[in-house]
Motif scaffolding. Structure first.
Motif, PDB file in Angstrom:
ATOM      1  N   ASN A  51      -3.931   4.995  -4.194  1.00 32.54           N
ATOM      2  CA  ASN A  51      -2.972   3.956  -3.849  1.00 32.54           C
ATOM      3  C   ASN A  51      -2.560   3.106  -5.055  1.00 32.54           C
ATOM      4  N   GLN A  59      -1.088   7.434   4.632  1.00 29.37           N
ATOM      5  CA  GLN A  59      -2.403   8.036   4.863  1.00 29.37           C
ATOM      6  C   GLN A  59      -3.509   7.232   4.198  1.00 29.37           C
ATOM      7  N   GLY A  60      -4.466   6.795   5.001  1.00 31.00           N
ATOM      8  CA  GLY A  60      -5.642   6.127   4.478  1.00 31.00           C
ATOM      9  C   GLY A  60      -6.712   7.132   4.099  1.00 31.00           C
ATOM     10  N   LYS A  80      -4.100   6.914   9.585  1.00 30.17           N
ATOM     11  CA  LYS A  80      -2.754   6.628   9.100  1.00 30.17           C
ATOM     12  C   LYS A  80      -2.389   5.238   9.609  1.00 30.17           C
ATOM     13  N   GLY A  99      -8.729   1.905  -3.307  1.00 31.93           N
ATOM     14  CA  GLY A  99      -8.663   3.348  -3.160  1.00 31.93           C
ATOM     15  C   GLY A  99      -8.203   3.852  -4.519  1.00 31.93           C
ATOM     16  N   PHE A 116      -4.584   4.784   0.235  1.00 32.32           N
ATOM     17  CA  PHE A 116      -5.302   3.506   0.239  1.00 32.32           C
ATOM     18  C   PHE A 116      -6.687   3.702   0.843  1.00 32.32           C
ATOM     19  N   GLU A 117      -7.643   2.906   0.404  1.00 30.86           N
ATOM     20  CA  GLU A 117      -8.985   2.923   0.997  1.00 30.86           C
ATOM     21  C   GLU A 117      -8.893   2.249   2.361  1.00 30.86           C
ATOM     22  N   GLU A 118      -9.183   3.008   3.409  1.00 28.86           N
ATOM     23  CA  GLU A 118      -8.954   2.571   4.786  1.00 28.86           C
ATOM     24  C   GLU A 118      -9.503   1.171   5.085  1.00 28.86           C
ATOM     25  N   ALA A 136       0.832  -1.204   0.000  1.00 23.20           N
ATOM     26  CA  ALA A 136       0.000   0.000   0.000  1.00 23.20           C
ATOM     27  C   ALA A 136       0.863   1.249   0.000  1.00 23.20           C
ATOM     28  N   LEU A 165      -7.723  -1.947   3.589  1.00 23.16           N
ATOM     29  CA  LEU A 165      -6.465  -2.368   4.198  1.00 23.16           C
ATOM     30  C   LEU A 165      -6.729  -2.904   5.604  1.00 23.16           C
ATOM     31  N   ASN A 208       0.286   5.906   0.132  1.00 24.75           N
ATOM     32  CA  ASN A 208      -0.642   6.952   0.554  1.00 24.75           C
ATOM     33  C   ASN A 208      -1.884   6.924  -0.342  1.00 24.75           C
ATOM     34  N   ARG A 249     -11.110   7.534   3.435  1.00 26.30           N
ATOM     35  CA  ARG A 249     -12.486   7.020   3.470  1.00 26.30           C
ATOM     36  C   ARG A 249     -13.148   7.663   2.272  1.00 26.30           C
TER      37      ARG A 249
END
Length: 188
Positions: A83, A47-48, A57, A80, A17-19, A13, A22, A15, A50
């Motif tokens: 990402n 950094q995740g 994070k 995401g 990424f879809e929270e 992953a 992950l 910065n 939404r």
């Protein structure tokens, strides 16, 4: 004994990424006994998101530059929008991803995650799914795209959106428990 005891899994992953894509697989894999590392081109934390809002994070466990696919039993690529777009342009990420396929190891990709598989040249003739807006990219790379919550093709587990996470996580654990998949390898 836990289902995935002794298994080591990389979650690749960056910065953006879809929270949930992950954190939920991470939780499911750890609850099943796997040792899981977040592997990233970035160091420290990433950094995740939404959807389009900043989320949590997550700490990076292993720098991608120092990661070796042979140290892991499976790979997970969360989605995401940002990402996978960054990862597919990163030569190290593409090489790392391709190594799992060459070794016949299970791989999971959700939402936009399969974009990375396109650049790794590993989707040809596979049946898979993703978020609908990358369907054409996957088909152009040779994939047979289907609209189902989870698709498994020789150890490759794919799903469409966060709504599919329960099915994705369940199949991912099942495929990793099964281990190496003959026929997953594909010449580039």
């Amino acid at each position: 004994m836990s289902k995935l005891s002794g298994k080591r899994v990389a979650i690749l992953a960056s910065n953006g990424f879809e929270e949930s894509e992950l954190l939920e697989p991470l939780r499911a894999l750890r609850e099943s006994g796997a040792e899981v590392d977040v592997v990233s081109p970035e160091k420290g934390s990433i950094q995740g998101m939404r959807h389009f809002d900043k989320g949590e994070k997550v700490d990076v466990d292993q720098a991608l530059a120092d990661a070796d696919a042979s140290d892991y039993d499976a790979l997970v690529i969360p989605g995401g929008l940002f990402n996978p777009d960054a990862l597919r342009a990163d030569d190290n990420a593409v090489r790392f991803t391709r190594a799992f396929f060459q070794a016949g190891k299970p791989v999971g990709a959700i939402c936009h995650g399969p974009w990375v598989l396109v650049n790794a040249d590993v989707v040809g003739k596979r049946e898979l799914t993703s978020v609908q807006n990358i369907q054409r990219d996957l088909e152009n790379a040779g994939a047979r795209w289907v609209d189902r919550e989870v698709v498994v093709d020789q150890g490759l587990v794919t799903s469409r959106t966060p709504d599919d996470l329960p099915a994705f996580c369940s199949k991912l654990v099942e495929e990793i428990a099964e281990g190496r998949h003959k026929g997953q390898e594909r010449s580039a």
